[in-house]
Design a protein around this motif. Structure first.
Motif, PDB file in Angstrom:
ATOM      1  N   GLY A  64      27.143  51.154  33.250  1.00  0.00           N
ATOM      2  CA  GLY A  64      26.741  50.622  34.548  1.00  0.00           C
ATOM      3  C   GLY A  64      27.942  50.680  35.478  1.00  0.00           C
ATOM      4  O   GLY A  64      29.048  51.001  35.046  1.00  0.00           O
ATOM      5  N   ARG A  65      27.752  50.393  36.731  1.00  0.00           N
ATOM      6  CA  ARG A  65      28.856  50.455  37.692  1.00  0.00           C
ATOM      7  C   ARG A  65      29.955  49.472  37.304  1.00  0.00           C
ATOM      8  O   ARG A  65      29.694  48.437  36.710  1.00  0.00           O
ATOM      9  N   TRP A  66      31.199  49.806  37.692  1.00  0.00           N
ATOM     10  CA  TRP A  66      32.360  49.000  37.351  1.00  0.00           C
ATOM     11  C   TRP A  66      32.973  48.386  38.594  1.00  0.00           C
ATOM     12  O   TRP A  66      32.950  48.976  39.676  1.00  0.00           O
ATOM     13  N   ALA A  67      33.574  47.237  38.427  1.00  0.00           N
ATOM     14  CA  ALA A  67      34.334  46.616  39.514  1.00  0.00           C
ATOM     15  C   ALA A  67      35.545  47.486  39.814  1.00  0.00           C
ATOM     16  O   ALA A  67      36.199  48.004  38.903  1.00  0.00           O
ATOM     17  N   LEU A  68      35.830  47.640  41.089  1.00  0.00           N
ATOM     18  CA  LEU A  68      36.966  48.429  41.574  1.00  0.00           C
ATOM     19  C   LEU A  68      38.024  47.426  42.042  1.00  0.00           C
ATOM     20  O   LEU A  68      37.820  46.716  43.020  1.00  0.00           O
ATOM     21  N   ILE A  69      39.121  47.351  41.299  1.00  0.00           N
ATOM     22  CA  ILE A  69      40.148  46.331  41.532  1.00  0.00           C
ATOM     23  C   ILE A  69      41.463  47.015  41.924  1.00  0.00           C
ATOM     24  O   ILE A  69      41.885  47.979  41.274  1.00  0.00           O
ATOM     25  N   ASN A  70      42.108  46.487  42.959  1.00  0.00           N
ATOM     26  CA  ASN A  70      43.427  46.978  43.355  1.00  0.00           C
ATOM     27  C   ASN A  70      44.425  46.545  42.289  1.00  0.00           C
ATOM     28  O   ASN A  70      44.573  45.350  42.022  1.00  0.00           O
ATOM     29  N   LYS A  71      45.090  47.507  41.680  1.00  0.00           N
ATOM     30  CA  LYS A  71      46.008  47.211  40.570  1.00  0.00           C
ATOM     31  C   LYS A  71      47.149  46.293  41.007  1.00  0.00           C
ATOM     32  O   LYS A  71      47.549  45.397  40.270  1.00  0.00           O
ATOM     33  N   GLN A  72      47.647  46.485  42.223  1.00  0.00           N
ATOM     34  CA  GLN A  72      48.801  45.704  42.685  1.00  0.00           C
ATOM     35  C   GLN A  72      48.414  44.290  43.123  1.00  0.00           C
ATOM     36  O   GLN A  72      49.041  43.323  42.734  1.00  0.00           O
ATOM     37  N   THR A  73      47.352  44.182  43.937  1.00  0.00           N
ATOM     38  CA  THR A  73      46.994  42.875  44.513  1.00  0.00           C
ATOM     39  C   THR A  73      45.922  42.139  43.719  1.00  0.00           C
ATOM     40  O   THR A  73      45.664  40.973  43.972  1.00  0.00           O
ATOM     41  N   LYS A  74      45.247  42.844  42.802  1.00  0.00           N
ATOM     42  CA  LYS A  74      44.129  42.300  41.999  1.00  0.00           C
ATOM     43  C   LYS A  74      42.882  42.002  42.843  1.00  0.00           C
ATOM     44  O   LYS A  74      41.971  41.330  42.383  1.00  0.00           O
ATOM     45  N   GLU A  75      42.833  42.517  44.075  1.00  0.00           N
ATOM     46  CA  GLU A  75      41.669  42.299  44.946  1.00  0.00           C
ATOM     47  C   GLU A  75      40.477  43.119  44.494  1.00  0.00           C
ATOM     48  O   GLU A  75      40.618  44.290  44.121  1.00  0.00           O
ATOM     49  N   PHE A  76      39.298  42.537  44.602  1.00  0.00           N
ATOM     50  CA  PHE A  76      38.037  43.239  44.400  1.00  0.00           C
ATOM     51  C   PHE A  76      37.801  44.109  45.637  1.00  0.00           C
ATOM     52  O   PHE A  76      37.819  43.621  46.759  1.00  0.00           O
ATOM     53  N   MET A  77      37.593  45.410  45.433  1.00  0.00           N
ATOM     54  CA  MET A  77      37.428  46.335  46.557  1.00  0.00           C
ATOM     55  C   MET A  77      36.038  46.961  46.621  1.00  0.00           C
ATOM     56  O   MET A  77      35.726  47.670  47.576  1.00  0.00           O
TER      57      MET A  77
END
Length: 176
Positions: A64-77
């Protein structure tokens, strides 16, 4: 389903109920939904249902689709990844895997769709051992068209999706 892929700038992991605020920001934005039938959600409860549906896909289909997370800031994108589509036939296919992404507007134009899409294609072919993978865009969505080409899919044809009254483009990549 526990899932984790890292790219240069991103973490792709399973979606969680803790992603609710990010999913709401993503799917309540009319500009994000401009090429998705113009149906942004209106409540967090709708976001919760979307996340629950994706978690159900993990359990039922193993993907299923995956959460896209900024590796540096840990923000959900947003989200990215592979989906097994079998609930709505499309362009003559009753069941197919597609690669897709949906990104919060403030993260547009930075190559995240391409970066996450390449990781998803790699996963589809090396881990899932799929013979082919498809992609779909609304005909006017040039940014998504360009991203699909950059991740290696080939444009196949345009078609009309009667159910949603949308003119769509169909793409394909084969596992070689």
């Amino acid at each position: 389903m526990q899932f984790n892929i890292e790219t240069e700038r991103l973490i792709l992991r399973e979606l969680r109920l803790s992603d609710l605020e990010g999913m709401y920001e993503l799917d309540s934005d009319p500009e994000v939904h401009r090429y998705l039938g113009n149906k942004p959600i209106k409540t967090r409860e709708e976001s919760k249902k979307i996340i629950a549906d994706i978690i159900h896909q993990y359990n039922e289909r193993g993907i299923g689709r995956w959460a896209l997370i900024n590796k540096q800031t840990k923000e959900f994108m947003g989200w990215s990844g592979i989906k097994l589509n079998k609930e709505h036939p499309l362009n003559g296919f009753d069941e197919y895997y597609d690669v897709g992404y949906r990104i919060i507007k403030r993260f547009w134009g930075k190559g995240y769709a391409t970066e996450s899409g390449k990781a998803a294609v790699d996963y589809a072919f090396k881990v899932l051992k799929l013979p082919e993978l498809y992609g779909i865009t609304e005909m006017g969505n040039q940014a998504s068209h360009n991203a699909l080409l950059k991740i290696g899919l080939d444009y196949v044809e345009d078609f009309f999706y009667e159910k949603e009254k949308l003119q769509l483009r169909w793409y394909k990549i084969e596992n070689k």
